[in-house]
Design a protein around this motif. Structure first.
Motif: not given
Lengths: 438, 295
Positions: B2-3, B6, B134-137
């Motif tokens: 996820t990182l 991101g 898992g990354v919120v945009l």
């Protein structure tokens, strides 16, 4: 105090007026002569008006902070002058604009010292400038009563420097104490800007957390003024903190808090005194909304009473100062305007106690007027008591002052709601002491 | 994982913001040969204009329209009228750069004098978000990326597939020769100032609304990174500015994640210097690579 800020709604016109006043003040100071103050000679003639300098940023990004210093100073001067002044002298507050930058502050300080023959005291409070300017004030023998939190001055060596606010590292201990005793949470995310003022909180927070059995789940030192902190936010949330403790400049905070909201953070956020100010409030509200800001954010700041004779006198002086104070209704509960009010009052009382307006003579009395037997809460009370031959203990609007051997005095702390500006929970000296490991 | 995702996503977002401005900046330099150091202040002025004229609207399409219009007008005024006057008097490249610095400071401190030192903020709106692994945009960030892609494509089409684009490249390459081919350098430069200003304005409002708050120095701070992206890509080369922006965006996000957040700016500059050591002309350099400042 780590950083400037204020609660007052001040308009562009007022900002321009202050900037103009700063320029005029400097110009007048430059025209006033070149005799250095101090050095053993009495600084003023028989009836000269004595100057207290509000040495602060009045232009540039930290300009709102100067407003606090000036407001406190003019309110105190109003009360002092109304009570007859000191040995025939009246007082005035001078705006000295340091722009919040060492490169500007040093020449401003030199100019002020060299060209203000009636300068008898300085009130200031910018952590980032103290190491550059305090030695200059000390060399000129001008007492400097400060609200600046630079940790280097925890063991201050300058006899003319006095501080009634704890160092920024002590502020860090209060953060840990609040998390422990105020929230009950144990996992902390420490998110601080990488500037000197914000970073000054980190050692105290880390050490305090260790002493109190708290866990720093993640500690991020963030670069200021970035367009996004999304990656940082991901790292923070991946550590599963229960509470976020933070300080940064307003624009950084806006982006950071917006990123936290976007990523779904709904936990509490604890700010330092460096988050105080209308700019921070505006940026935070723009990022997460007023309701969330009010419900989930507190800032840990020095606590001042909002009742009693000292506060009533301060409030009266604030409103009586007229157009010199932009928004007295907001300022009456502003600790960082109350501090320079007490500082200016202490300078005047020290002169009375020393029977001299010579800074070299009255400087030691700054401590003595907080150690006497008769408790006084106002300049007028103190003047009367001293005239009656008593020793005084000045307990002003910011409370009891008790200087240590480094000329530092700590105060009470509280978790303040950023929207109502009311204390939600006090942080006692005992809690802070526990965080310090004593 | 996820990182890493991101880093890429938010690196692209950062790059998108940078690229819109950097392409405008480098396009204008490539064609007019004027190092416009007032670009950042124009960017700020566009945010103020949008904020004032639309009543703090956070509707990105309205904001971009107002930003583009105000940026185009300001850019034309500064570039074609003010700088043009100095050019006609034979000012040197260094002199012109100083003039643009003076304009920049006048704009910045003028805004500060009018507005005061306080920051201005947009109202918090609840933006739609999308979750990518898992990354919120946010919708605003996604819009910024889309706008950047469209703007970059439009600039490429303009330069490569239109008669005016040919005129721009001709003016950039050789003014005298362009004149002999019936190209009006003055008109070409004027339109270039307009286009550059429009991109500057779009970049400004996306920056201001994206950050949520701004001050009189917002654009000047951002301009340093923006100019770095242009230099990294090859000054005068729009495609290079896009690549430069992408590198700076991703490197800074990666540094924040892998090393520490306070190293993100340092890492971007280290990459810039490293690339310029190997390729002093930048990653890409084409029609304006060999130009001096102001012919």
């Amino acid at each position: 105090m780590s950083r400037g800020g204020h609660r007052a709604r001040w308009s562009a016109a007022h900002g321009a007026r202050l900037a103009l006043a700063g320029g005029l003040g400097l110009t007048l100071a430059a025209c006033a002569g070149s005799a250095a103050t101090g050095g053993g000679a009495s600084p003023a003639g028989a009836s000269a008006t004595l100057e207290i300098a509000a040495f602060s940023p009045f232009t540039g990004p930290n300009a709102p902070y100067g407003y606090f210093q000036y407001t406190g100073c003019v309110a105190a001067v109003h009360a002092i002058n109304a009570a007859g002044g000191v040995t025939g002298h009246h007082f005035t507050c001078t705006i000295v604009d340091n722009r919040g930058e060492p490169a500007d502050a040093v020449p401003a300080a030199n100019n002020m010292v060299a060209s203000s023959p009636h300068l008898v005291g300085i009130v200031d409070g910018d952590s980032g400038l103290m190491s550059a300017t305090v030695p200059l004030f000390n060399q000129a023998h001008i007492p400097d009563l400060s609200a600046g939190g630079d940790v280097q001055f925890d063991k201050n060596i300058y006899p003319y420097f006095w501080r009634t606010t704890p160092g920024d590292d002590v502020a860090g201990y209060t953060l840990a104490a609040y998390v422990k005793f105020g929230t009950g949470f144990t996992r902390i995310a420490a998110v601080f800007g990488n500037d000197q003022a914000a970073q000054g909180n980190v050692p105290g927070l880390v050490s305090g957390a260790r002493h109190l059995g708290l866990h720093i789940a993640v500690s991020e030192s963030i670069a200021l003024d970035q367009t996004t902190y999304a990656t940082e936010v991901q790292k923070i949330l991946a550590a599963h903190p229960q509470v976020i403790v933070t300080e940064s400049d307003p624009q950084t905070a806006g982006v950071l808090l917006g990123g936290l909201k976007q990523a779904g953070w709904t936990g509490p956020i604890v700010g330092t005194s460096g988050t105080l100010g209308i700019d921070y409030d505006k940026a935070a509200i723009a990022a997460i909304g007023k309701a969330a800001y009010e419900a989930r954010f507190v800032r840990i700041i020095q606590y001042a009473q909002q009742s009693g004779l000292a506060w009533q006198t301060w409030k009266s002086a604030l409103f009586a100062a007229g157009s010199l104070v932009k928004d007295p209704a907001s300022d009456e509960t502003a600790i960082y305007a109350e501090l320079p009010y007490d500082h200016t009052t202490m300078l005047a009382l020290a002169m009375l106690a020393a029977h001299s307006t010579n800074p070299v003579t009255f400087n030691p009395y700054i401590e003595k007027i907080t150690q006497g037997r008769t408790v006084v809460h106002t300049f007028a009370q103190g003047k009367a008591a001293l005239a009656a031959g008593k020793t005084i203990d000045y307990v002003g609007v910011t409370g009891q002052v008790s200087f240590d051997k480094y000329h530092n005095s700590a105060g009470l702390w509280a978790a303040e709601n950023p929207v109502t500006n009311l204390p939600e929970k006090l942080v006692s000296a005992r809690d802070v002491t526990a965080a310090e490991g004593h | 994982m996820t990182l890493l995702l991101g880093i890429v996503i938010f690196g692209v977002y950062s790059a998108a913001l940078l690229a819109i401005g950097a392409v405008g900046f480098t396009l204008q330099f490539g064609v007019t040969n004027v190092l416009n150091l007032a670009f950042g202040s124009i960017l700020t002025a566009c945010i103020f204009a949008e904020y004032g004229l639309t009543g703090h609207s956070t509707n990105l399409w309205i904001a971009m329209a107002v930003g583009a219009a105000s940026g185009a007008v300001l850019s034309l005024l500064i570039g074609h009228v003010v700088v043009g006057a100095f050019l006609r008097r034979g000012a040197t490249g260094f002199g012109i750069a100083m003039v643009t610095i003076a304009i920049s400071l006048m704009v910045q401190f003028g805004l500060e004098a009018i507005q005061g030192p306080d920051i201005l903020s947009y109202s918090a709106g609840s933006q739609a978000t999308m979750n990518i692994g898992g990354v919120v945009l946010s919708s605003g960030q996604l819009t910024t990326i889309i706008v950047a892609v469209l703007a970059m494509a439009a600039v490429q089409v303009l330069l490569r597939m239109t008669k005016f684009g040919l005129a721009m490249r001709a003016t950039a390459a050789d003014v005298s020769l362009a004149r002999t081919c019936a190209v009006s350098p003055a008109r070409t430069r004027a339109v270039t100032w307009l286009i550059s200003g429009a991109l500057c304005g779009i970049c400004g409002v996306l920056l201001g609304i994206g950050e949520g708050s701004f001050s009189a120095s917002t654009g000047s701070d951002f301009f340093i990174t923006l100019a770095a992206a242009a230099v990294l890509g090859g000054i005068g080369k729009p495609a290079g500015a896009m690549i430069g922006a992408l590198i700076i965006g991703i490197v800074s996000q990666a540094a924040a994640a892998v090393i520490a957040p306070s190293y993100k700016t340092i890492a971007a500059w280290v990459i810039l210097i490293a690339v310029l050591v190997l390729r002093p002309q930048g990653i890409l350099a084409e029609f304006a690579a060999d130009r001096e400042l102001v012919a």
